[in-house]
Design a protein around this motif. Structure first.
Motif, PDB file in Angstrom:
ATOM      1  N   ARG A  68      52.555 -15.223  41.887  1.00  0.00           N
ATOM      2  CA  ARG A  68      53.013 -13.977  41.269  1.00  0.00           C
ATOM      3  C   ARG A  68      52.146 -12.810  41.697  1.00  0.00           C
ATOM      4  N   ARG A  69      50.835 -13.011  41.706  1.00  0.00           N
ATOM      5  CA  ARG A  69      49.940 -11.926  42.113  1.00  0.00           C
ATOM      6  C   ARG A  69      50.234 -11.498  43.547  1.00  0.00           C
ATOM      7  N   ARG A  70      50.456 -12.471  44.427  1.00  0.00           N
ATOM      8  CA  ARG A  70      50.737 -12.132  45.821  1.00  0.00           C
ATOM      9  C   ARG A  70      52.042 -11.348  45.930  1.00  0.00           C
ATOM     10  N   GLU A  71      53.082 -11.799  45.237  1.00  0.00           N
ATOM     11  CA  GLU A  71      54.380 -11.115  45.289  1.00  0.00           C
ATOM     12  C   GLU A  71      54.270  -9.696  44.730  1.00  0.00           C
ATOM     13  N   ILE A  72      53.587  -9.557  43.605  1.00  0.00           N
ATOM     14  CA  ILE A  72      53.458  -8.239  42.993  1.00  0.00           C
ATOM     15  C   ILE A  72      52.594  -7.330  43.857  1.00  0.00           C
ATOM     16  N   SER A  73      51.505  -7.877  44.397  1.00  0.00           N
ATOM     17  CA  SER A  73      50.631  -7.083  45.254  1.00  0.00           C
ATOM     18  C   SER A  73      51.383  -6.556  46.467  1.00  0.00           C
ATOM     19  N   ASP A  74      52.173  -7.416  47.105  1.00  0.00           N
ATOM     20  CA  ASP A  74      52.948  -6.986  48.274  1.00  0.00           C
ATOM     21  C   ASP A  74      53.949  -5.901  47.899  1.00  0.00           C
ATOM     22  N   ALA A  75      54.590  -6.062  46.733  1.00  0.00           N
ATOM     23  CA  ALA A  75      55.581  -5.082  46.302  1.00  0.00           C
ATOM     24  C   ALA A  75      54.935  -3.751  45.934  1.00  0.00           C
ATOM     25  N   LEU A  76      53.771  -3.803  45.285  1.00  0.00           N
ATOM     26  CA  LEU A  76      53.094  -2.571  44.885  1.00  0.00           C
ATOM     27  C   LEU A  76      52.549  -1.807  46.088  1.00  0.00           C
ATOM     28  N   ALA A  77      52.256  -2.520  47.157  1.00  0.00           N
ATOM     29  CA  ALA A  77      51.709  -1.860  48.346  1.00  0.00           C
ATOM     30  C   ALA A  77      52.668  -0.814  48.899  1.00  0.00           C
ATOM     31  N   ALA A  78      53.963  -0.991  48.614  1.00  0.00           N
ATOM     32  CA  ALA A  78      54.952  -0.012  49.079  1.00  0.00           C
ATOM     33  C   ALA A  78      54.955   1.245  48.210  1.00  0.00           C
ATOM     34  N   VAL A  79      54.287   1.174  47.051  1.00  0.00           N
ATOM     35  CA  VAL A  79      54.286   2.292  46.112  1.00  0.00           C
ATOM     36  C   VAL A  79      52.948   3.019  46.102  1.00  0.00           C
ATOM     37  N   ILE A  80      51.857   2.251  46.093  1.00  0.00           N
ATOM     38  CA  ILE A  80      50.548   2.834  45.864  1.00  0.00           C
ATOM     39  C   ILE A  80      49.465   1.954  46.471  1.00  0.00           C
ATOM     40  N   THR A  81      48.347   2.555  46.850  1.00  0.00           N
ATOM     41  CA  THR A  81      47.168   1.811  47.262  1.00  0.00           C
ATOM     42  C   THR A  81      46.219   1.745  46.066  1.00  0.00           C
ATOM     43  N   LEU A  82      45.989   0.546  45.573  1.00  0.00           N
ATOM     44  CA  LEU A  82      45.178   0.371  44.372  1.00  0.00           C
ATOM     45  C   LEU A  82      43.685   0.340  44.698  1.00  0.00           C
ATOM     46  N   GLU A  83      42.877   0.799  43.739  1.00  0.00           N
ATOM     47  CA  GLU A  83      41.430   0.706  43.873  1.00  0.00           C
ATOM     48  C   GLU A  83      40.921  -0.677  43.472  1.00  0.00           C
ATOM     49  N   PHE A  84      41.556  -1.294  42.472  1.00  0.00           N
ATOM     50  CA  PHE A  84      41.055  -2.583  41.996  1.00  0.00           C
ATOM     51  C   PHE A  84      42.183  -3.408  41.403  1.00  0.00           C
ATOM     52  N   TRP A  85      41.956  -4.730  41.426  1.00  0.00           N
ATOM     53  CA  TRP A  85      42.800  -5.693  40.717  1.00  0.00           C
ATOM     54  C   TRP A  85      41.854  -6.583  39.921  1.00  0.00           C
ATOM     55  N   ASN A  86      41.869  -6.426  38.609  1.00  0.00           N
ATOM     56  CA  ASN A  86      40.961  -7.159  37.723  1.00  0.00           C
ATOM     57  C   ASN A  86      41.645  -8.408  37.191  1.00  0.00           C
ATOM     58  N   GLY A  87      40.879  -9.489  37.093  1.00  0.00           N
ATOM     59  CA  GLY A  87      41.457 -10.718  36.563  1.00  0.00           C
ATOM     60  C   GLY A  87      40.408 -11.610  35.949  1.00  0.00           C
ATOM     61  N   GLY A  88      40.893 -12.597  35.235  1.00  0.00           N
ATOM     62  CA  GLY A  88      40.038 -13.677  34.774  1.00  0.00           C
ATOM     63  C   GLY A  88      39.183 -13.365  33.570  1.00  0.00           C
ATOM     64  N   GLY A  89      38.247 -14.270  33.331  1.00  0.00           N
ATOM     65  CA  GLY A  89      37.293 -14.232  32.239  1.00  0.00           C
ATOM     66  C   GLY A  89      36.246 -15.286  32.511  1.00  0.00           C
ATOM     67  N   SER A  90      35.306 -15.442  31.601  1.00  0.00           N
ATOM     68  CA  SER A  90      34.169 -16.333  31.834  1.00  0.00           C
ATOM     69  C   SER A  90      34.581 -17.763  32.156  1.00  0.00           C
ATOM     70  N   GLY A  91      35.675 -18.228  31.549  1.00  0.00           N
ATOM     71  CA  GLY A  91      36.081 -19.605  31.749  1.00  0.00           C
ATOM     72  C   GLY A  91      36.873 -19.875  33.002  1.00  0.00           C
ATOM     73  N   SER A  92      37.216 -18.820  33.759  1.00  0.00           N
ATOM     74  CA  SER A  92      38.052 -19.030  34.955  1.00  0.00           C
ATOM     75  C   SER A  92      37.526 -18.271  36.161  1.00  0.00           C
ATOM     76  N   VAL A  93      36.235 -17.962  36.175  1.00  0.00           N
ATOM     77  CA  VAL A  93      35.680 -17.090  37.213  1.00  0.00           C
ATOM     78  C   VAL A  93      35.962 -17.612  38.616  1.00  0.00           C
ATOM     79  N   GLU A  94      35.653 -18.900  38.869  1.00  0.00           N
ATOM     80  CA  GLU A  94      35.835 -19.420  40.235  1.00  0.00           C
ATOM     81  C   GLU A  94      37.290 -19.357  40.679  1.00  0.00           C
ATOM     82  N   ALA A  95      38.199 -19.828  39.822  1.00  0.00           N
ATOM     83  CA  ALA A  95      39.613 -19.881  40.191  1.00  0.00           C
ATOM     84  C   ALA A  95      40.177 -18.485  40.395  1.00  0.00           C
ATOM     85  N   THR A  96      39.796 -17.543  39.537  1.00  0.00           N
ATOM     86  CA  THR A  96      40.311 -16.181  39.668  1.00  0.00           C
ATOM     87  C   THR A  96      39.740 -15.493  40.896  1.00  0.00           C
ATOM     88  N   ALA A  97      38.442 -15.644  41.120  1.00  0.00           N
ATOM     89  CA  ALA A  97      37.812 -14.999  42.269  1.00  0.00           C
ATOM     90  C   ALA A  97      38.361 -15.519  43.587  1.00  0.00           C
TER      91      ALA A  97
END
Length: 405
Positions: A234-263
């Protein structure tokens, strides 16, 4: 995490010695943060993030000195605040000039302050997930208001058929809806879309290696794996779609329990963490990391209702969320103490059972761990920072600064 009885007895002696050396006995609850454990946890979070910056979740700390201490560690950058009023104070106090407010705000007074201050508006990013949030911002403007930085909060839950597993946060799930909202923000006067947030609480905030719950823990780990796999797509699909609209400064995700998987997700540019610095009770029993508890509160024994019991004054610091045993504080040191089934943790007294209760005397300290990180410090003004057997500094919590966010 080491919870061996020997280690916990050493902790009991160490914290008691640190408090006993103070010029005046502090009132209870006595809030303590073990700086050695805090710094070790910070280093471990940076290692787990694999080079991606960590934004400090202030909700999980609520002590300005600890937020600053985390930011001083290489690998940490910026704050994830929980209210706009808090973000404004953190900016005005010089704690950070890069603050993302993790939840939408309808605080008109705070919005007026933000939209009338170029400095604050340049440092603070607001979260939205509904056109109504933009209307609230517009209504708060006056005169030549400054441009407001905006991020979109996207639902990061797991969808299995019609079932949704995860925090009930944003209505933005489907790619088409996300892009439509992004276009709306992009075309809206006075605001600028700069980021996206996806918080997978069903992964970051759920225990998955609980003793005597092997089957349940296995199921939770499988759901986490399925959730992260679905979310990466989902993140990949949304990121690709948003690239046609705007260049983002950041994409924040995760929390302490999922740091490795999110990063590890290429779409994510930064991860959030806060609870992993203090390690409250509900962050025990994770398969993904081995943290060090760093936050405690001490209560004194005031009664001996029977020779085999000890009652401490206070203790009912129940954590937010769905009510249950995991929201209660944990009597930690000395080890072997237990809450009673009928009384639990009480507002003005908490009876304790277990072998050490017979050894405790009136006036002795018992050290507890709070169930959720940060919430402990809403109950105290002073936080005692301990290194070894010494209190190195006493610092104010938000409450100690006269603040309630």
């Amino acid at each position: 995490m080491s919870d061996h009885f020997v280690d916990r007895n050493r902790l009991w002696s160490r914290l008691d010695a640190a408090v006993a050396a103070l010029p005046e006995p502090p009132p209870t609850p006595i809030a303590v943060v073990d700086l050695d454990a805090f710094d070790a946890n910070a280093a471990d979070l940076v290692r787990r993030a694999g080079g991606k910056p960590i934004r400090v979740a202030s909700k999980s700390l609520r002590v300005p000195a600890l937020i600053s201490r985390a930011l001083a560690h290489e690998g940490f950058a910026g704050v994830l605040a929980y209210t706009l009023a808090e973000a404004l104070w953190l900016h005005e106090s010089g704690v950070s000039d890069d603050i993302v407010v993790a939840y939408p705000t309808v605080d008109a007074a705070a919005l007026r302050r933000l939209t009338s201050s170029p400095d604050a508006a340049g440092a603070i990013t607001l979260m939205v997930d509904d056109p109504a949030h933009l209307a609230v911002i517009d209504a708060a403007r006056s005169g030549d208001a400054v441009e407001v930085r905006i991020a979109l909060d996207l639902d990061a839950g797991l969808r299995l058929g019609r079932q949704h597993i995860g925090p009930k946060r944003s209505p933005l799930f489907d790619t088409a809806d996300v892009v439509a909202m992004a276009r709306r923000v992009h075309e809206h006067d006075g605001v600028r879309l700069v980021g996206v947030m996806t918080y997978e609480g069903q992964v970051a905030g759920v225990q998955d290696d609980v003793p005597d719950q092997r089957t349940k823990s296995l199921l939770v780990r499988r759901l986490k794996q399925a959730s992260m796999a679905q979310l990466e797509v989902r993140r990949r699909e949304i990121s690709d779609a948003l690239a046609a609209v705007i260049t983002l400064e950041f994409w924040n995700g995760g929390g302490s329990g999922s740091v490795e998987a999110t990063a590890a997700d290429p779409a994510v540019t930064e991860v959030a963490a806060g609870s992993g610095l203090l390690v409250p009770g509900i962050f025990d029993h994770y398969a993904s990391f081995d943290p060090h508890p760093a936050a405690y509160f001490g209560l004194r024994v005031t009664r001996k209702p029977t020779p085999a019991m000890a009652t401490v004054h206070g203790g009912g610091l129940i954590a937010s969320g769905a009510t249950g045993e995991d929201r209660s504080p944990v009597p930690w040191a000395p080890p072997g103490l237990h809450l009673t089934g009928l009384e639990g943790a009480g507002e003005v007294q908490t009876p304790l059972t277990g072998h050490p209760a017979a050894l405790l005397r009136i006036g002795d300290l018992v050290w507890f761990r709070h169930a959720k990180s940060g919430e402990l410090f809403e109950h105290v003004r002073d936080v005692h920072l301990v290194s070894g057997e010494s209190v190195t500094e006493v610092v104010p919590s938000y409450r100690g600064c006269g603040l309630a966010f």
